[in-house]
Design a protein around this motif. Structure first.
Motif, PDB file in Angstrom:
ATOM      1  N   ALA A  67     -11.237  -1.009 -10.424  1.00 55.22           N
ATOM      2  CA  ALA A  67     -11.262  -0.347  -9.117  1.00 55.22           C
ATOM      3  C   ALA A  67     -10.480  -1.221  -8.138  1.00 55.22           C
ATOM      4  O   ALA A  67     -10.675  -2.432  -8.099  1.00 55.22           O
ATOM      5  N   VAL A  68      -9.571  -0.602  -7.384  1.00 49.78           N
ATOM      6  CA  VAL A  68      -8.745  -1.351  -6.429  1.00 49.78           C
ATOM      7  C   VAL A  68      -9.127  -0.964  -5.011  1.00 49.78           C
ATOM      8  O   VAL A  68      -9.141   0.224  -4.660  1.00 49.78           O
ATOM      9  N   ILE A  69      -9.471  -1.972  -4.211  1.00 48.75           N
ATOM     10  CA  ILE A  69      -9.799  -1.736  -2.799  1.00 48.75           C
ATOM     11  C   ILE A  69      -8.702  -2.377  -1.962  1.00 48.75           C
ATOM     12  O   ILE A  69      -8.502  -3.593  -1.995  1.00 48.75           O
ATOM     13  N   LEU A  70      -7.965  -1.553  -1.229  1.00 53.44           N
ATOM     14  CA  LEU A  70      -6.851  -2.024  -0.408  1.00 53.44           C
ATOM     15  C   LEU A  70      -7.333  -2.210   1.027  1.00 53.44           C
ATOM     16  O   LEU A  70      -7.884  -1.288   1.636  1.00 53.44           O
ATOM     17  N   ILE A  71      -7.138  -3.400   1.571  1.00 55.96           N
ATOM     18  CA  ILE A  71      -7.590  -3.725   2.927  1.00 55.96           C
ATOM     19  C   ILE A  71      -6.394  -3.744   3.870  1.00 55.96           C
ATOM     20  O   ILE A  71      -5.423  -4.466   3.652  1.00 55.96           O
TER      21      ILE A  71
END
Length: 443
Positions: free
Chosen positions: A100-104
């Motif tokens: 899972a990729v969380i882009l900030i």
């Protein structure tokens, strides 16, 4: 953060004090004050008008029950409207994907890097395998900061300081995450001082290349309506999934927290206060509305206790209290547990009615320091048997802790009074009930 807004809303409801019925005149006066309070708190004017128009419409359409005053009714209606305005219910982040990729994303200075560390710590505590990725290629200090935070919380940080291609760094990080069985990747990106085309192109390229399961836009809540306008500009280009409000413990008016959901039509998913890595909470609109209206937030307080208190330690303490063996070592241990829960004034503000009482009182995390210093200046025997602490010992403890003999005397008296209460409750069979009330695990 909401002290001024809470005070002004309280004054608005006081206009209905003593009124026996809801009328168009008294509702109009109160609603006008509510609207003024919201605008003063930097809530978008259009949003403030829409909300207060809805409050007025609902109030005029209801009959006041005998057991409910007009002020109580309007408070309930306002609470419901604020809850609805801020999203109605909590929305979880999407953690699907391999990994899972969380882009900030966000402006420079909004607290992106600190939040990235907090989120990694938050997810790690849930037993998830997390990795941080340093994609701020313009600010070397950002890479160093993320590495320091990663070391502090025990989370691996993927970084290539010499690489000036953010997309390339992110792609390599994803590949590395798969090979090392990391289930969640949090990508910290570069910020700018203002919205510009270069920034938008880079963050858009990152999103296109990574296809993140979650894109979070970090907003400095202290910037008020500027934060809302920036979020709107980012959303038009990035179509992010949720908002993070940082610096909620700062001296802001709170307008961003209240109106950002309505303006950008995206949920607030997390709120962040302070610099500590555990100072992060999921956002619950109903709980925030309760706090704004001075009703406290007991549910969040209990959840913080559950996260911070050690179950085995709670059981051990329970047994010692039942046997009347509670000593200063146990007292010090409990202080440490309380400090883990977060900012003391914020915690007290979660208790219904306490927010108003603490409005002009300065309560900070240093409040426990004199008490801790006194206890740490005691010998092992003195901590376990406070009754042996005579005059000369009190003088030595005061000198060693940098306090006065009077402060030492006060602590000893308070401790003895507390032990008497515990002993009395045990004799009455109330010890277990008391500990269950104090112990969030209830056993």
């Amino acid at each position: 953060m909401f002290d001024n807004l809470s005070l002004k809303l309280e004054k608005a409801f006081q206009t209905l004090k003593g009124q026996g019925t809801i009328t168009e005149v008294n509702v109009a006066t109160t609603v006008k004050e509510i609207r003024r309070a919201l605008i003063d708190a930097d809530v978008n004017f259009k949003v403030a008008k829409e909300v207060t128009d809805e409050i007025k419409e609902q109030a005029l359409g209801k009959n006041v029950l005998t057991a409910v005053s007009p002020g109580q009714l309007l408070t309930k209606i306002t609470n419901d409207e604020l809850t609805r305005l801020m999203g109605g219910s909590n929305e979880e982040i999407d953690l699907t994907g391999n990994p899972a990729v969380i882009l900030i994303a966000g402006l420079q200075g909004s607290g992106k890097t600190t939040f990235s560390g907090k989120l990694a710590n938050y997810l790690k505590k849930q037993g998830k395998q997390v990795m941080l990725v340093a994609c701020d290629i313009y600010r070397p200090a950002a890479i160093n900061q993320l590495q320091v935070l990663g070391e502090q919380i025990g989370v691996e940080v993927f970084a290539e300081p010499e690489n000036k291609n953010a997309v390339d760094i992110a792609n390599k990080a994803i590949k590395f995450a798969r090979e090392s069985n990391k289930r969640i990747v949090i990508v910290d990106t570069a910020g700018r001082l203002a919205v510009d085309e270069e920034m938008m192109n880079e963050i858009a390229s990152l999103k296109e290349a990574l296809s993140p399961s979650e894109t979070l836009f970090v907003v400095d809540s202290m910037t008020g309506q500027d934060a809302v306008n920036t979020a709107k500009a980012f959303n038009e280009r990035l179509n992010f999934d949720g908002v993070v409000l940082t610096k909620l413990d700062g001296d802001s008016r709170g307008g961003a927290a209240i109106s950002i959901r309505r303006v950008v039509e995206k949920p607030i998913k997390f709120i962040s206060t302070g610099e500590k890595m555990d100072a992060i909470d999921k956002f619950y609109p109903d709980r925030m509305a309760n706090r704004i209206l001075g009703m406290g937030d007991v549910v969040s307080l209990v959840e913080k206790a559950q996260q911070s208190f050690d179950e085995d330690e709670a059981r051990r303490l329970n047994k010692k209290i039942r046997k009347n063996q509670f000593d200063f070592n146990d007292f010090l241990s409990q202080l440490e547990q309380i400090k883990k829960m977060g900012n003391i004034k914020d915690l007290l503000g979660m208790i219904p009615g306490m927010g108003k009482a603490l409005r002009n009182i300065d309560v900070d995390d240093d409040s426990f320091k004199p008490v801790e210093a006194i206890i740490r200046s005691m010998t092992t025997a003195e901590r376990e048997n406070p009754e042996i602490i005579n005059g000369s010992r009190r003088k030595r403890i005061a000198d060693g802790s940098g306090t006065s003999v009077q402060e030492v005397n006060n602590l000893l008296k308070q401790f003895q009074d507390m032990k008497k209460v515990m002993k009395t409750m045990n004799k009455m069979g109330g010890g277990k009930r008391a500990m269950n009330a104090l112990n969030p695990f209830g056993n």
